[in-house]
Write a protein that holds these residues in place. Structure first.
Motif, PDB file in Angstrom:
ATOM      1  N   ALA A 120       0.833  -1.208   0.000  1.00 45.67           N
ATOM      2  CA  ALA A 120       0.000   0.000   0.000  1.00 45.67           C
ATOM      3  C   ALA A 120       0.863   1.252   0.000  1.00 45.67           C
ATOM      4  N   HIS A 121       1.923   1.240   0.812  1.00 49.55           N
ATOM      5  CA  HIS A 121       2.842   2.389   0.848  1.00 49.55           C
ATOM      6  C   HIS A 121       3.563   2.532  -0.489  1.00 49.55           C
ATOM      7  N   LEU A 122       3.938   1.403  -1.085  1.00 57.76           N
ATOM      8  CA  LEU A 122       4.631   1.423  -2.375  1.00 57.76           C
ATOM      9  C   LEU A 122       3.723   1.998  -3.461  1.00 57.76           C
ATOM     10  N   LEU A 123       2.446   1.634  -3.443  1.00 63.77           N
ATOM     11  CA  LEU A 123       1.498   2.158  -4.424  1.00 63.77           C
ATOM     12  C   LEU A 123       1.339   3.669  -4.281  1.00 63.77           C
ATOM     13  N   SER A 124       1.224   4.128  -3.027  1.00 66.01           N
ATOM     14  CA  SER A 124       1.065   5.560  -2.785  1.00 66.01           C
ATOM     15  C   SER A 124       2.302   6.343  -3.221  1.00 66.01           C
ATOM     16  N   SER A 125       3.483   5.833  -2.865  1.00 61.43           N
ATOM     17  CA  SER A 125       4.734   6.507  -3.233  1.00 61.43           C
ATOM     18  C   SER A 125       4.934   6.480  -4.744  1.00 61.43           C
ATOM     19  N   GLY A 126       4.637   5.352  -5.364  1.00 57.64           N
ATOM     20  CA  GLY A 126       4.783   5.239  -6.814  1.00 57.64           C
ATOM     21  C   GLY A 126       3.871   6.187  -7.561  1.00 57.64           C
ATOM     22  N   THR A 127       2.643   6.357  -7.036  1.00 56.12           N
ATOM     23  CA  THR A 127       1.710   7.308  -7.647  1.00 56.12           C
ATOM     24  C   THR A 127       2.264   8.723  -7.614  1.00 56.12           C
ATOM     25  N   SER A 128       2.849   9.108  -6.474  1.00 56.59           N
ATOM     26  CA  SER A 128       3.431  10.450  -6.344  1.00 56.59           C
ATOM     27  C   SER A 128       4.567  10.658  -7.341  1.00 56.59           C
ATOM     28  N   VAL A 129       5.375   9.616  -7.545  1.00 54.62           N
ATOM     29  CA  VAL A 129       6.534   9.730  -8.442  1.00 54.62           C
ATOM     30  C   VAL A 129       6.074   9.911  -9.891  1.00 54.62           C
ATOM     31  N   VAL A 130       5.141   9.073 -10.354  1.00 57.09           N
ATOM     32  CA  VAL A 130       4.729   9.170 -11.765  1.00 57.09           C
ATOM     33  C   VAL A 130       3.953  10.467 -12.022  1.00 57.09           C
ATOM     34  N   LEU A 131       3.228  10.956 -11.001  1.00 55.72           N
ATOM     35  CA  LEU A 131       2.525  12.232 -11.176  1.00 55.72           C
ATOM     36  C   LEU A 131       3.505  13.393 -11.242  1.00 55.72           C
ATOM     37  N   LYS A 132       4.619  13.281 -10.509  1.00 52.29           N
ATOM     38  CA  LYS A 132       5.655  14.312 -10.616  1.00 52.29           C
ATOM     39  C   LYS A 132       6.289  14.288 -12.008  1.00 52.29           C
ATOM     40  N   MET A 133       6.465  13.102 -12.563  1.00 58.00           N
ATOM     41  CA  MET A 133       6.958  12.996 -13.934  1.00 58.00           C
ATOM     42  C   MET A 133       5.976  13.659 -14.904  1.00 58.00           C
ATOM     43  N   MET A 134       4.684  13.471 -14.652  1.00 62.21           N
ATOM     44  CA  MET A 134       3.678  14.107 -15.492  1.00 62.21           C
ATOM     45  C   MET A 134       3.765  15.628 -15.385  1.00 62.21           C
ATOM     46  N   ASP A 135       4.010  16.134 -14.172  1.00 67.75           N
ATOM     47  CA  ASP A 135       4.170  17.579 -13.981  1.00 67.75           C
ATOM     48  C   ASP A 135       5.330  18.114 -14.816  1.00 67.75           C
ATOM     49  N   TYR A 136       6.444  17.386 -14.809  1.00 65.18           N
ATOM     50  CA  TYR A 136       7.611  17.802 -15.605  1.00 65.18           C
ATOM     51  C   TYR A 136       7.256  17.840 -17.091  1.00 65.18           C
ATOM     52  N   LEU A 137       6.530  16.809 -17.531  1.00 66.91           N
ATOM     53  CA  LEU A 137       6.187  16.718 -18.947  1.00 66.91           C
ATOM     54  C   LEU A 137       5.265  17.859 -19.372  1.00 66.91           C
ATOM     55  N   MET A 138       4.399  18.297 -18.466  1.00 72.47           N
ATOM     56  CA  MET A 138       3.442  19.348 -18.810  1.00 72.47           C
ATOM     57  C   MET A 138       4.103  20.708 -19.019  1.00 72.47           C
ATOM     58  N   TYR A 139       5.341  20.862 -18.604  1.00 71.59           N
ATOM     59  CA  TYR A 139       6.037  22.125 -18.850  1.00 71.59           C
ATOM     60  C   TYR A 139       6.191  22.398 -20.348  1.00 71.59           C
ATOM     61  N   VAL A 140       6.333  21.324 -21.140  1.00 70.94           N
ATOM     62  CA  VAL A 140       6.509  21.502 -22.589  1.00 70.94           C
ATOM     63  C   VAL A 140       5.213  21.269 -23.353  1.00 70.94           C
ATOM     64  N   ALA A 141       4.110  21.060 -22.624  1.00 67.97           N
ATOM     65  CA  ALA A 141       2.837  20.764 -23.277  1.00 67.97           C
ATOM     66  C   ALA A 141       2.361  21.870 -24.221  1.00 67.97           C
ATOM     67  N   PRO A 142       2.462  23.166 -23.850  1.00 65.80           N
ATOM     68  CA  PRO A 142       1.983  24.208 -24.780  1.00 65.80           C
ATOM     69  C   PRO A 142       2.658  24.154 -26.144  1.00 65.80           C
ATOM     70  N   LEU A 143       3.988  24.000 -26.152  1.00 66.00           N
ATOM     71  CA  LEU A 143       4.719  23.927 -27.419  1.00 66.00           C
ATOM     72  C   LEU A 143       4.353  22.675 -28.196  1.00 66.00           C
ATOM     73  N   CYS A 144       4.378  21.528 -27.508  1.00 63.89           N
ATOM     74  CA  CYS A 144       4.167  20.249 -28.189  1.00 63.89           C
ATOM     75  C   CYS A 144       2.729  20.094 -28.683  1.00 63.89           C
ATOM     76  N   LEU A 145       1.757  20.475 -27.855  1.00 62.77           N
ATOM     77  CA  LEU A 145       0.375  20.382 -28.298  1.00 62.77           C
ATOM     78  C   LEU A 145       0.080  21.402 -29.394  1.00 62.77           C
ATOM     79  N   GLY A 146       0.758  22.545 -29.340  1.00 60.21           N
ATOM     80  CA  GLY A 146       0.619  23.534 -30.409  1.00 60.21           C
ATOM     81  C   GLY A 146       1.073  22.956 -31.733  1.00 60.21           C
ATOM     82  N   CYS A 147       2.201  22.243 -31.713  1.00 64.47           N
ATOM     83  CA  CYS A 147       2.709  21.607 -32.935  1.00 64.47           C
ATOM     84  C   CYS A 147       1.748  20.512 -33.411  1.00 64.47           C
TER      85      CYS A 147
END
Length: 407
Positions: A171-198
């Motif tokens: 259960a702790h591993l699932l919660s921690s893993g969720t936080s990690v992949v969501l942080k990766m998603m946050d990083y990816l969204m920084y370039v979303a305006p440019l990439c989605l624009g293209c």
């Protein structure tokens, strides 16, 4: 200043999409040259979707099982969530029968690479089996099989919670893993305006500029549906729960939650304000403090309305002769399932889009076009998502009190 900060990501996304649309109309098919930039972004999104679904759904089910919600309250809450979602789906579908913003688009002239429909030669039984299950474990982690992955993740989460102390590590591993992949998603969204624009520039260039009118029509339709659900439908719900006095108390205390939802464009940011508003309406502390956070995760009527529009978008433009008018049940069920995914998964927008494509048998490449719809209706959708949970809390409190009185 705070409003500008809260809307920064949405404004940048809209600006990127708008700029991409203009470039697509100006350069036409030549705009396809920037498509690889959008494809790279979408591929990263596709890669993250699977771990987000697997980890966050399992974690959410585990936490829900361990929640302190009393059995009857939980049953009432889930029942009301389902009823409200079904009403939102059915009313939206009926409205879109009257006005379909995609009907103005000449689907015969719309061409987009990868916009294909799955094999329709399968029997209904085969389609049912293939939609819900896969024959091998590793196939769960392929993006066309999101629904089987979700079902597996739900069962896995319940199993972890059922193991008690032995499941604590998982259960702790699932919660921690969720936080990690969501942080990766946050990083990816920084370039979303440019990439989605293209991506949008290439989409407009290849599909034709007329598709823009379809997107704008979808936005106008969503605003109309927002007004319908926010005022008359919510009033009817509250009136059924407590009569005229409940209606007066409801609207007297709805200004702050509504403005907060619009200003933050985040249902999670509205939790404390919504709980406070519920208490002022006479909802018991226990119900307000449990139903609001619970509903923020799994109940989003705005997402249901948005999903109806997305499903109709695909069936109208890429559904061939089948259209959507003769597939009402399919449209409604697909919207309900995908909206539950969006609700249960943080940053679940792309997951919902992929699930819609998967259920209907369309290529995942079309998820990017659906993401455009999600972006332009984000603010009104948040308003319906957030305030809908206040309505649900009022109804749960009323029905729970009636049940206690009858006993």
């Amino acid at each position: 200043m705070n409003i500008l900060k809260n809307y920064a990501s949405t404004i940048l996304l809209l600006f990127g999409i708008l700029a991409g649309g203009i470039l697509g109309m100006v350069f036409g098919e030549d705009a396809v040259v920037v498509k690889p930039i959008g494809d790279i972004f979408l591929n990263f999104m596709y890669v993250l979707v699977v771990p987000i679904v697997c980890l966050s759904v399992s974690s959410a089910m585990c936490q829900m099982t361990r929640s302190n919600m009393i059995g009857k309250v939980l049953v009432n809450t889930l029942l009301i969530f389902v009823v409200m979602s079904v009403v939102a789906a059915v009313l939206s579908y009926l409205c879109i029968l009257i006005y379909n913003p995609m009907a103005m688009v000449d689907s015969s002239s719309v061409v987009l690479e990868g916009a294909v429909v799955a094999d329709n030669s399968m029997s209904p039984g085969e389609m049912f089996v293939n939609t819900l299950t896969v024959p091998e474990f590793l196939q769960l982690f392929e993006k066309p099989h999101l629904l089987p992955l979700i079902i597996f993740s739900v069962i896995f989460g319940f199993a972890v919670a059922g193991c008690g102390e032995k499941g604590e590590f998982i259960a702790h591993l699932l919660s921690s893993g969720t936080s990690v992949v969501l942080k990766m998603m946050d990083y990816l969204m920084y370039v979303a305006p440019l990439c989605l624009g293209c991506y949008f520039a290439a989409t407009i260039g290849s599909m034709g500029s007329q598709i823009v009118s379809g997107f704008m029509g979808s936005f106008v339709l969503f605003l109309v549906l927002t007004l319908i659900f926010f005022f008359p439908v919510n009033t009817i719900y509250v009136f059924i729960s407590g009569g005229k006095n409940a209606v007066k108390s409801f609207w007297k205390n709805m200004l702050t939650p509504s403005l907060t939802a619009i200003a933050t464009s985040s249902s999670a940011a509205c939790i404390s304000v919504n709980i406070d508003a519920c208490k002022k309406m006479g909802v018991s502390d226990n119900i307000a403090s449990s139903v609001i956070p619970f509903g923020t995760n799994i109940h989003k009527d705005g997402s249901v309305v948005s999903a109806i529009i997305k499903v109709v978008f695909l069936l109208t433009i890429f559904g061939g002769q089948s259209g959507f008018e003769m597939n009402g049940l399919t449209v409604i069920l697909t919207a309900l399932v995908s909206s539950m995914v969006v609700g249960a998964i943080p940053s679940g927008g792309m997951t919902g889009e992929l699930l819609i494509c998967s259920i209907l048998g369309f290529s995942p490449e079309l998820a990017g076009a659906l993401l455009v719809i999600s972006t332009i209706v984000d603010v009104p959708a948040t308003l319906l998502n957030s305030t809908g949970n206040i309505v649900a809390s009022v109804m749960v409190d009323s029905f729970s009190k009636k049940q206690n009185t009858d006993q």
